[in-house]
Design a protein around this motif. Structure first.
Motif, PDB file in Angstrom:
ATOM      1  N   TYR A  13     -35.912 -25.647  -2.043  1.00  0.00           N
ATOM      2  CA  TYR A  13     -35.885 -26.162  -0.678  1.00  0.00           C
ATOM      3  C   TYR A  13     -34.469 -26.523  -0.272  1.00  0.00           C
ATOM      4  O   TYR A  13     -34.096 -26.465   0.879  1.00  0.00           O
ATOM      5  CB  TYR A  13     -36.789 -27.383  -0.573  1.00  0.00           C
ATOM      6  N   VAL A  14     -33.638 -26.872  -1.241  1.00  0.00           N
ATOM      7  CA  VAL A  14     -32.271 -27.278  -0.965  1.00  0.00           C
ATOM      8  C   VAL A  14     -31.386 -26.054  -0.749  1.00  0.00           C
ATOM      9  O   VAL A  14     -30.302 -26.155  -0.227  1.00  0.00           O
ATOM     10  CB  VAL A  14     -31.738 -28.151  -2.119  1.00  0.00           C
ATOM     11  N   THR A  15     -31.842 -24.877  -1.152  1.00  0.00           N
ATOM     12  CA  THR A  15     -31.008 -23.687  -1.064  1.00  0.00           C
ATOM     13  C   THR A  15     -31.765 -22.554  -0.387  1.00  0.00           C
ATOM     14  O   THR A  15     -32.892 -22.700   0.060  1.00  0.00           O
ATOM     15  CB  THR A  15     -30.589 -23.229  -2.475  1.00  0.00           C
ATOM     16  N   GLY A  16     -31.103 -21.405  -0.361  1.00  0.00           N
ATOM     17  CA  GLY A  16     -31.747 -20.156  -0.009  1.00  0.00           C
ATOM     18  C   GLY A  16     -32.382 -20.074   1.359  1.00  0.00           C
ATOM     19  O   GLY A  16     -31.856 -20.540   2.365  1.00  0.00           O
ATOM     20  N   SER A  17     -33.566 -19.448   1.366  1.00  0.00           N
ATOM     21  CA  SER A  17     -34.231 -19.102   2.627  1.00  0.00           C
ATOM     22  C   SER A  17     -34.600 -20.331   3.444  1.00  0.00           C
ATOM     23  O   SER A  17     -34.674 -20.259   4.671  1.00  0.00           O
ATOM     24  CB  SER A  17     -35.479 -18.265   2.350  1.00  0.00           C
ATOM     25  N   VAL A  18     -34.821 -21.463   2.798  1.00  0.00           N
ATOM     26  CA  VAL A  18     -35.217 -22.648   3.556  1.00  0.00           C
ATOM     27  C   VAL A  18     -34.042 -23.204   4.356  1.00  0.00           C
ATOM     28  O   VAL A  18     -34.217 -23.617   5.499  1.00  0.00           O
ATOM     29  CB  VAL A  18     -35.834 -23.716   2.636  1.00  0.00           C
ATOM     30  N   ILE A  19     -32.860 -23.207   3.767  1.00  0.00           N
ATOM     31  CA  ILE A  19     -31.675 -23.626   4.544  1.00  0.00           C
ATOM     32  C   ILE A  19     -31.529 -22.705   5.755  1.00  0.00           C
ATOM     33  O   ILE A  19     -31.300 -23.165   6.871  1.00  0.00           O
ATOM     34  CB  ILE A  19     -30.392 -23.636   3.687  1.00  0.00           C
ATOM     35  N   ARG A  20     -31.705 -21.407   5.520  1.00  0.00           N
ATOM     36  CA  ARG A  20     -31.606 -20.457   6.635  1.00  0.00           C
ATOM     37  C   ARG A  20     -32.678 -20.749   7.695  1.00  0.00           C
ATOM     38  O   ARG A  20     -32.381 -20.797   8.892  1.00  0.00           O
ATOM     39  CB  ARG A  20     -31.751 -19.014   6.125  1.00  0.00           C
ATOM     40  N   GLU A  21     -33.904 -20.973   7.241  1.00  0.00           N
ATOM     41  CA  GLU A  21     -34.996 -21.242   8.190  1.00  0.00           C
ATOM     42  C   GLU A  21     -34.726 -22.501   9.007  1.00  0.00           C
ATOM     43  O   GLU A  21     -34.877 -22.513  10.229  1.00  0.00           O
ATOM     44  CB  GLU A  21     -36.310 -21.387   7.431  1.00  0.00           C
ATOM     45  N   LEU A  22     -34.318 -23.588   8.326  1.00  0.00           N
ATOM     46  CA  LEU A  22     -34.032 -24.836   9.037  1.00  0.00           C
ATOM     47  C   LEU A  22     -32.852 -24.670   9.988  1.00  0.00           C
ATOM     48  O   LEU A  22     -32.864 -25.196  11.104  1.00  0.00           O
ATOM     49  CB  LEU A  22     -33.756 -25.959   8.035  1.00  0.00           C
TER      50      LEU A  22
ATOM     51  N   GLU B 260     -31.874 -21.846  11.440  1.00  0.00           N
ATOM     52  CA  GLU B 260     -32.308 -21.023  12.572  1.00  0.00           C
ATOM     53  C   GLU B 260     -33.238 -21.790  13.505  1.00  0.00           C
ATOM     54  O   GLU B 260     -33.200 -21.587  14.726  1.00  0.00           O
ATOM     55  CB  GLU B 260     -32.975 -19.744  12.060  1.00  0.00           C
ATOM     56  N   ASN B 261     -34.063 -22.673  12.955  1.00  0.00           N
ATOM     57  CA  ASN B 261     -34.935 -23.497  13.802  1.00  0.00           C
ATOM     58  C   ASN B 261     -34.127 -24.394  14.730  1.00  0.00           C
ATOM     59  O   ASN B 261     -34.604 -24.772  15.803  1.00  0.00           O
ATOM     60  CB  ASN B 261     -35.865 -24.362  12.943  1.00  0.00           C
ATOM     61  N   ARG B 262     -32.928 -24.745  14.333  1.00  0.00           N
ATOM     62  CA  ARG B 262     -32.051 -25.572  15.164  1.00  0.00           C
ATOM     63  C   ARG B 262     -31.108 -24.709  16.015  1.00  0.00           C
ATOM     64  O   ARG B 262     -30.173 -25.240  16.611  1.00  0.00           O
ATOM     65  CB  ARG B 262     -31.276 -26.555  14.292  1.00  0.00           C
ATOM     66  N   HIS B 263     -31.339 -23.384  16.002  1.00  0.00           N
ATOM     67  CA  HIS B 263     -30.523 -22.431  16.776  1.00  0.00           C
ATOM     68  C   HIS B 263     -29.043 -22.593  16.447  1.00  0.00           C
ATOM     69  O   HIS B 263     -28.183 -22.652  17.329  1.00  0.00           O
ATOM     70  CB  HIS B 263     -30.761 -22.586  18.283  1.00  0.00           C
ATOM     71  N   MET B 264     -28.756 -22.670  15.145  1.00  0.00           N
ATOM     72  CA  MET B 264     -27.401 -22.907  14.672  1.00  0.00           C
ATOM     73  C   MET B 264     -26.938 -21.680  13.881  1.00  0.00           C
ATOM     74  O   MET B 264     -27.708 -21.105  13.107  1.00  0.00           O
ATOM     75  CB  MET B 264     -27.432 -24.148  13.753  1.00  0.00           C
ATOM     76  N   THR B 265     -25.704 -21.269  14.068  1.00  0.00           N
ATOM     77  CA  THR B 265     -25.149 -20.168  13.284  1.00  0.00           C
ATOM     78  C   THR B 265     -24.652 -20.710  11.940  1.00  0.00           C
ATOM     79  O   THR B 265     -24.490 -21.926  11.764  1.00  0.00           O
ATOM     80  CB  THR B 265     -23.974 -19.498  14.013  1.00  0.00           C
ATOM     81  N   GLN B 266     -24.378 -19.788  11.027  1.00  0.00           N
ATOM     82  CA  GLN B 266     -23.803 -20.205   9.740  1.00  0.00           C
ATOM     83  C   GLN B 266     -22.470 -20.905   9.970  1.00  0.00           C
ATOM     84  O   GLN B 266     -22.167 -21.904   9.308  1.00  0.00           O
ATOM     85  CB  GLN B 266     -23.618 -18.998   8.814  1.00  0.00           C
ATOM     86  N   ALA B 267     -21.695 -20.392  10.902  1.00  0.00           N
ATOM     87  CA  ALA B 267     -20.383 -20.985  11.189  1.00  0.00           C
ATOM     88  C   ALA B 267     -20.525 -22.409  11.733  1.00  0.00           C
ATOM     89  O   ALA B 267     -19.750 -23.303  11.379  1.00  0.00           O
ATOM     90  CB  ALA B 267     -19.616 -20.109  12.170  1.00  0.00           C
ATOM     91  N   GLU B 268     -21.510 -22.630  12.594  1.00  0.00           N
ATOM     92  CA  GLU B 268     -21.723 -23.976  13.151  1.00  0.00           C
ATOM     93  C   GLU B 268     -22.154 -24.961  12.068  1.00  0.00           C
ATOM     94  O   GLU B 268     -21.674 -26.102  12.032  1.00  0.00           O
ATOM     95  CB  GLU B 268     -22.765 -23.920  14.273  1.00  0.00           C
ATOM     96  N   LEU B 269     -23.051 -24.519  11.177  1.00  0.00           N
ATOM     97  CA  LEU B 269     -23.456 -25.395  10.067  1.00  0.00           C
ATOM     98  C   LEU B 269     -22.278 -25.665   9.150  1.00  0.00           C
ATOM     99  O   LEU B 269     -22.054 -26.801   8.724  1.00  0.00           O
ATOM    100  CB  LEU B 269     -24.621 -24.775   9.291  1.00  0.00           C
TER     101      LEU B 269
ATOM    102  N   SER C 134     -16.861 -23.447   4.314  1.00  0.00           N
ATOM    103  CA  SER C 134     -16.704 -22.149   4.981  1.00  0.00           C
ATOM    104  C   SER C 134     -18.066 -21.530   5.268  1.00  0.00           C
ATOM    105  O   SER C 134     -19.068 -21.852   4.608  1.00  0.00           O
ATOM    106  CB  SER C 134     -15.874 -21.200   4.099  1.00  0.00           C
ATOM    107  N   ASP C 135     -18.091 -20.607   6.249  1.00  0.00           N
ATOM    108  CA  ASP C 135     -19.345 -19.924   6.537  1.00  0.00           C
ATOM    109  C   ASP C 135     -19.757 -19.027   5.375  1.00  0.00           C
ATOM    110  O   ASP C 135     -20.931 -18.739   5.178  1.00  0.00           O
ATOM    111  CB  ASP C 135     -19.280 -19.161   7.861  1.00  0.00           C
ATOM    112  N   LYS C 136     -18.793 -18.600   4.551  1.00  0.00           N
ATOM    113  CA  LYS C 136     -19.111 -17.820   3.349  1.00  0.00           C
ATOM    114  C   LYS C 136     -19.899 -18.672   2.354  1.00  0.00           C
ATOM    115  O   LYS C 136     -20.779 -18.171   1.647  1.00  0.00           O
ATOM    116  CB  LYS C 136     -17.834 -17.279   2.696  1.00  0.00           C
ATOM    117  N   THR C 137     -19.586 -19.958   2.309  1.00  0.00           N
ATOM    118  CA  THR C 137     -20.322 -20.872   1.423  1.00  0.00           C
ATOM    119  C   THR C 137     -21.778 -20.962   1.864  1.00  0.00           C
ATOM    120  O   THR C 137     -22.691 -20.887   1.035  1.00  0.00           O
ATOM    121  CB  THR C 137     -19.671 -22.275   1.432  1.00  0.00           C
ATOM    122  N   ILE C 138     -21.996 -21.091   3.164  1.00  0.00           N
ATOM    123  CA  ILE C 138     -23.367 -21.140   3.703  1.00  0.00           C
ATOM    124  C   ILE C 138     -24.099 -19.849   3.354  1.00  0.00           C
ATOM    125  O   ILE C 138     -25.249 -19.857   2.932  1.00  0.00           O
ATOM    126  CB  ILE C 138     -23.362 -21.373   5.234  1.00  0.00           C
ATOM    127  N   SER C 139     -23.415 -18.729   3.515  1.00  0.00           N
ATOM    128  CA  SER C 139     -24.001 -17.425   3.206  1.00  0.00           C
ATOM    129  C   SER C 139     -24.400 -17.347   1.727  1.00  0.00           C
ATOM    130  O   SER C 139     -25.478 -16.842   1.392  1.00  0.00           O
ATOM    131  CB  SER C 139     -23.015 -16.305   3.546  1.00  0.00           C
TER     132      SER C 139
END
Length: 198
Positions: free
Chosen positions: A4-13, A15-24, A31-36
């Motif tokens: 839940y702390v990583t992976g698809s759930v971070i992406r889902e949460l 995206e639910n907030r309409h946030m890009t990787q760069a914004e997070l 860096s956005d590479k870290t989020i990726s």
């Protein structure tokens, strides 16, 4: 580490907030590479980032760590659907009307699953005026005892804590009571339906 702390759930949460990787990434000062990397499972966030991640994604730290989303939904105000939690360390008893993430002594507690009272946990319920007098024929030593009893109605819960070397008995208001729960420290949670015993 819990997924839940990583992976698809971070992406889902995210995206639910309409946030890009760069914004997070900007909110977390990474860096956005870290989020990726987190979202693809190629890396894990540092433990010091868990609270900022939870804040940025709009969930509690407990939700993030536990892996359970908590939603504040109406459970039809039916107390019969509520949950009991018992701490295995201190015996703390916690009641929850709806879904919850509960911990005690650093342990995440799960709702107790009840079973119908058996021959080793015989219950006697006697109505005395407006009360039910409930007794359980059970050992009450320091190592094996009934920890608490609870009376459930559709609109309320009465919980009475019991103690080792005491008596396995208590009184509840009879009005509306439909089910009695009791907790054996060795065998778990039991119930008996009151309306069938009158």
């Amino acid at each position: 580490m819990n997924q839940y702390v990583t992976g698809s759930v971070i992406r889902e949460l995210r995206e639910n907030r309409h946030m890009t990787q760069a914004e997070l990434a900007e909110k977390l000062m990474v860096s956005d590479k870290t989020i990726s990397k987190w979202e693809t499972g190629k890396g894990y966030p540092d433990i010091t980032l868990l609270e900022p991640i939870a804040t940025a994604l709009g969930v509690s730290l407990t939700e993030l760590i536990s892996g359970r989303k908590i939603s504040n939904i109406n459970v039809s105000a039916n107390m019969m659907r509520s949950n009991l939690y018992v701490c295995p360390v201190c015996g703390n008893v916690i009641h929850s009307i709806g879904e919850a993430v509960i911990s005690c002594h650093g342990i995440q507690l799960m709702p107790e699953e009840s079973q119908k009272a058996d021959e080793n946990h015989m219950v006697n319920i006697e109505q005395i005026e407006d009360d039910f007098f409930v007794t359980i024929n059970h050992e009450m030593s320091k190592s094996h005892y009934i920890s608490f009893m609870a009376a459930y109605s559709f609109d309320g819960v009465q919980i009475i804590k019991l103690y080792p070397e005491g008596s396995a008995e208590c009184r509840f208001k009879a009005r509306g009571t439909r089910r009695i729960f009791f907790y054996c420290n060795k065998d778990g949670l039991y119930y008996v339906d009151v309306n069938r015993r009158r």
